[in-house]
Design a protein around this motif. Sequence first.
Motif, PDB file in Angstrom:
ATOM      1  N   GLY A 158      -3.516 -16.305  -9.587  1.00  0.00           N
ATOM      2  CA  GLY A 158      -2.926 -15.014  -9.934  1.00  0.00           C
ATOM      3  C   GLY A 158      -3.944 -13.911 -10.107  1.00  0.00           C
ATOM      4  N   HIS A 159      -5.093 -14.228 -10.721  1.00  0.00           N
ATOM      5  CA  HIS A 159      -6.131 -13.206 -10.902  1.00  0.00           C
ATOM      6  C   HIS A 159      -6.653 -12.727  -9.544  1.00  0.00           C
ATOM      7  CE1 HIS A 159      -6.110 -13.852 -15.157  1.00  0.00           C
ATOM      8  NE2 HIS A 159      -6.604 -15.078 -15.085  1.00  0.00           N
ATOM      9  N   MET A 160      -6.899 -13.671  -8.633  1.00  0.00           N
ATOM     10  CA  MET A 160      -7.423 -13.289  -7.336  1.00  0.00           C
ATOM     11  C   MET A 160      -6.368 -12.567  -6.501  1.00  0.00           C
ATOM     12  SD  MET A 160      -9.975 -13.051  -5.349  1.00  0.00           S
ATOM     13  CE  MET A 160     -11.187 -13.997  -6.288  1.00  0.00           C
ATOM     14  N   ALA A 161      -5.113 -12.994  -6.603  1.00  0.00           N
ATOM     15  CA  ALA A 161      -4.043 -12.312  -5.864  1.00  0.00           C
ATOM     16  C   ALA A 161      -3.930 -10.854  -6.293  1.00  0.00           C
ATOM     17  CB  ALA A 161      -2.714 -13.038  -6.081  1.00  0.00           C
ATOM     18  N   GLY A 162      -3.965 -10.604  -7.608  1.00  0.00           N
ATOM     19  CA  GLY A 162      -3.889  -9.226  -8.096  1.00  0.00           C
ATOM     20  C   GLY A 162      -5.103  -8.407  -7.704  1.00  0.00           C
ATOM     21  N   PHE A 163      -6.275  -9.017  -7.778  1.00  0.00           N
ATOM     22  CA  PHE A 163      -7.520  -8.347  -7.394  1.00  0.00           C
ATOM     23  C   PHE A 163      -7.480  -7.933  -5.929  1.00  0.00           C
ATOM     24  CE2 PHE A 163     -11.811  -9.002  -5.534  1.00  0.00           C
ATOM     25  CZ  PHE A 163     -12.564  -8.106  -6.276  1.00  0.00           C
ATOM     26  N   ALA A 164      -7.095  -8.868  -5.061  1.00  0.00           N
ATOM     27  CA  ALA A 164      -7.026  -8.566  -3.634  1.00  0.00           C
ATOM     28  C   ALA A 164      -5.988  -7.485  -3.351  1.00  0.00           C
ATOM     29  CB  ALA A 164      -6.703  -9.834  -2.848  1.00  0.00           C
ATOM     30  N   GLN A 165      -4.819  -7.574  -3.999  1.00  0.00           N
ATOM     31  CA  GLN A 165      -3.771  -6.584  -3.732  1.00  0.00           C
ATOM     32  C   GLN A 165      -4.203  -5.178  -4.138  1.00  0.00           C
ATOM     33  OE1 GLN A 165      -0.375  -7.328  -2.328  1.00  0.00           O
ATOM     34  NE2 GLN A 165      -1.026  -5.252  -1.848  1.00  0.00           N
ATOM     35  N   GLY A 183       0.816  -1.201   0.000  1.00  0.00           N
ATOM     36  CA  GLY A 183       0.000   0.000   0.000  1.00  0.00           C
ATOM     37  C   GLY A 183       0.850   1.251   0.000  1.00  0.00           C
ATOM     38  N   ALA A 184       1.995   1.223   0.695  1.00  0.00           N
ATOM     39  CA  ALA A 184       2.833   2.409   0.752  1.00  0.00           C
ATOM     40  C   ALA A 184       3.471   2.699  -0.594  1.00  0.00           C
ATOM     41  CB  ALA A 184       3.926   2.213   1.807  1.00  0.00           C
ATOM     42  N   GLU A 185       3.743   1.644  -1.416  1.00  0.00           N
ATOM     43  CA  GLU A 185       4.411   1.826  -2.687  1.00  0.00           C
ATOM     44  C   GLU A 185       3.450   2.155  -3.813  1.00  0.00           C
ATOM     45  OE1 GLU A 185       7.923  -1.451  -1.883  1.00  0.00           O
ATOM     46  OE2 GLU A 185       5.993  -2.032  -2.722  1.00  0.00           O
ATOM     47  N   ALA A 186       2.175   1.810  -3.659  1.00  0.00           N
ATOM     48  CA  ALA A 186       1.215   2.012  -4.732  1.00  0.00           C
ATOM     49  C   ALA A 186       0.875   3.473  -4.899  1.00  0.00           C
ATOM     50  CB  ALA A 186      -0.064   1.219  -4.439  1.00  0.00           C
ATOM     51  N   ALA A 187       0.648   3.860  -6.162  1.00  0.00           N
ATOM     52  CA  ALA A 187       0.348   5.258  -6.434  1.00  0.00           C
ATOM     53  C   ALA A 187      -1.137   5.571  -6.334  1.00  0.00           C
ATOM     54  CB  ALA A 187       0.844   5.619  -7.836  1.00  0.00           C
ATOM     55  N   THR A 227      -3.239  -5.354  13.041  1.00  0.00           N
ATOM     56  CA  THR A 227      -1.787  -5.418  13.272  1.00  0.00           C
ATOM     57  C   THR A 227      -1.077  -4.117  12.955  1.00  0.00           C
ATOM     58  OG1 THR A 227      -1.305  -6.210  11.030  1.00  0.00           O
ATOM     59  CG2 THR A 227      -1.787  -7.878  12.720  1.00  0.00           C
ATOM     60  N   GLY A 228      -1.625  -3.354  12.002  1.00  0.00           N
ATOM     61  CA  GLY A 228      -0.954  -2.159  11.521  1.00  0.00           C
ATOM     62  C   GLY A 228      -0.236  -2.447  10.216  1.00  0.00           C
ATOM     63  N   PRO A 229       0.133  -1.412   9.454  1.00  0.00           N
ATOM     64  CA  PRO A 229       0.769  -1.589   8.146  1.00  0.00           C
ATOM     65  C   PRO A 229       2.088  -2.348   8.246  1.00  0.00           C
ATOM     66  CG  PRO A 229       0.023   0.678   8.438  1.00  0.00           C
ATOM     67  CD  PRO A 229      -0.098   0.011   9.771  1.00  0.00           C
ATOM     68  N   LEU A 239      -7.336   0.609   0.032  1.00  0.00           N
ATOM     69  CA  LEU A 239      -7.661   0.856   1.440  1.00  0.00           C
ATOM     70  C   LEU A 239      -6.481   1.419   2.221  1.00  0.00           C
ATOM     71  CD1 LEU A 239      -9.710  -2.366   2.302  1.00  0.00           C
ATOM     72  CD2 LEU A 239     -10.596  -0.037   2.149  1.00  0.00           C
ATOM     73  N   GLY A 240      -5.261   1.170   1.733  1.00  0.00           N
ATOM     74  CA  GLY A 240      -4.087   1.687   2.408  1.00  0.00           C
ATOM     75  C   GLY A 240      -3.771   1.011   3.726  1.00  0.00           C
ATOM     76  N   VAL A 241      -4.111  -0.292   3.862  1.00  0.00           N
ATOM     77  CA  VAL A 241      -3.871  -0.977   5.136  1.00  0.00           C
ATOM     78  C   VAL A 241      -2.477  -1.576   5.237  1.00  0.00           C
ATOM     79  CG1 VAL A 241      -6.307  -1.483   5.547  1.00  0.00           C
ATOM     80  CG2 VAL A 241      -4.906  -3.107   4.244  1.00  0.00           C
ATOM     81  N   GLY A 242      -1.710  -1.555   4.140  1.00  0.00           N
ATOM     82  CA  GLY A 242      -0.336  -2.027   4.199  1.00  0.00           C
ATOM     83  C   GLY A 242      -0.172  -3.522   4.261  1.00  0.00           C
ATOM     84  N   ALA A 243      -1.083  -4.269   3.641  1.00  0.00           N
ATOM     85  CA  ALA A 243      -0.968  -5.729   3.572  1.00  0.00           C
ATOM     86  C   ALA A 243      -0.428  -6.136   2.206  1.00  0.00           C
ATOM     87  CB  ALA A 243      -2.322  -6.383   3.816  1.00  0.00           C
ATOM     88  N   VAL A 244       0.261  -7.272   2.152  1.00  0.00           N
ATOM     89  CA  VAL A 244       0.861  -7.781   0.923  1.00  0.00           C
ATOM     90  C   VAL A 244       0.266  -9.137   0.579  1.00  0.00           C
ATOM     91  CG1 VAL A 244       3.010  -8.586  -0.148  1.00  0.00           C
ATOM     92  CG2 VAL A 244       3.029  -6.556   1.313  1.00  0.00           C
ATOM     93  N   VAL A 245      -0.094  -9.336  -0.703  1.00  0.00           N
ATOM     94  CA  VAL A 245      -0.529 -10.635  -1.193  1.00  0.00           C
ATOM     95  C   VAL A 245       0.535 -11.162  -2.149  1.00  0.00           C
ATOM     96  CG1 VAL A 245      -2.313 -11.949  -2.402  1.00  0.00           C
ATOM     97  CG2 VAL A 245      -2.954  -9.993  -0.991  1.00  0.00           C
ATOM     98  N   VAL A 246       1.047 -12.354  -1.853  1.00  0.00           N
ATOM     99  CA  VAL A 246       2.074 -12.995  -2.664  1.00  0.00           C
ATOM    100  C   VAL A 246       1.435 -14.125  -3.448  1.00  0.00           C
ATOM    101  CG1 VAL A 246       4.282 -14.222  -2.618  1.00  0.00           C
ATOM    102  CG2 VAL A 246       3.795 -12.453  -0.901  1.00  0.00           C
TER     103      VAL A 246
END
Length: 418
Positions: free
Chosen positions: A177-184, A7-11, A165-167, A190-197
């Motif tokens: 892959g489609h769902m991972a990208g959608f969730a990310q 979230g911090a890196e996304a524009a 937990t916090g960001p 939302l800017g919650v700072g979570a990562v989907v791999v």
Amino acid sequence: MTQPTTGAEAAAPPMPPPHGATDTTAARAAMVTRLEEAGHLRPGPVREALLALQREVMLPHAYVRVSGPGADPIDWRLLDGSHPDDQQEWLDMIHSDASILLQRDGEPLDSLPRGPVTGGHMTSMSTYTPATVETLQTLELAAGQSYLELGPGPGVSLALAATITGPGFATGVERDGHMAGFAQRNLDRLGVGAVVVEGDALDGHQARAPYLRIHSGIGVPCVPRAWVEQLAPDGRLLTTLVTRTPSWPGQLLVTRSPDGSVQAVLRGRPRGYRPLLGYRWLNTWDHRARIKAVPGTARTTRLTPPPDDAYGFWLACAYLAPGLVRNFQAETMTIVAPDDDSWAMAGPGDGTVRIHGQRDVWAELEEVHARWEQAGRPETYHVDLTDGAGLQHVTSGPGPRALSWALPALATIPRQAP
């Protein structure tokens, strides 16, 4: 395996709610009140996260099943949360206790057509909300804890965990892959700072290990070794253990003490998560009409149909009388062994049961119930995860009357590349 932007890196800026802010805030508040009144939700960080999280961002659309049970192909209708004609139904649905259907047959999720569609089967959905609440409360999730979610799907529970937990502390591993990208993308909005791999959840995610909290959103027949190895001291791991029957799932809580020793407790539950891909559940669909037409031969029994909430007994049945599945839609308790073309139906009167087929299903239940009573009617079981050969053994306790069995090996389940 790719690492999406955080979230911090996304524009992209946070997405405003597609419905009025007052409407969505009121819907979240009503959802929380309902969960509290039903006894699912208690005061604490999970409650606050439910009030804060904009679910409409994570669940921008939803499939509604139009066809009745057993239909093939299935008719669906896609609700688009941004369309005025769908908004109220969609808003009510995503704040209900229902599991929200998001994806058919692994389809891309960027531009799904609104309206009716025929065929396909659901490959991703959000979790039933009371189950999400129970999971996060059982894990005792708190600010600053490293959290790993295995099979997050659209990421609603991952977003709730990240809110707590916090960001920077919450990670999900998703094979689609489609769902991972959608969730990310939605998490970034939302800017919650979570990562989907994108990767195989059975491997966990070593790059950010160890984790204080691990949750699997997919059911597994036994615990993958990687999950245990990636659990930190003072850590908790929660997963569903599945058998071929969806009727009697088990919930396994693994804890690691500060000195590194591991304890695992298994208990029966009324519901659990769907199994990983490649694991096929039994069902009663093909037998329902036949059972109604030929219910079987009546005989006496001393076993009164056990109550639905005798979870310790039903969990033992899943392992000690394998290959059975219950038809919960039947008027009286009906247990089927589909592969053996056999069934048992309680009734027609007190102290009687009807049986059909080469396998005396009710006799097996009678035997397991007698053993369960001799073992002290256990509601929880201990699972030994330390066997160097990889076998995981279950026991109700010490002594010759204890119930015991071994969990099936994970190697028997096909592993599909992401």
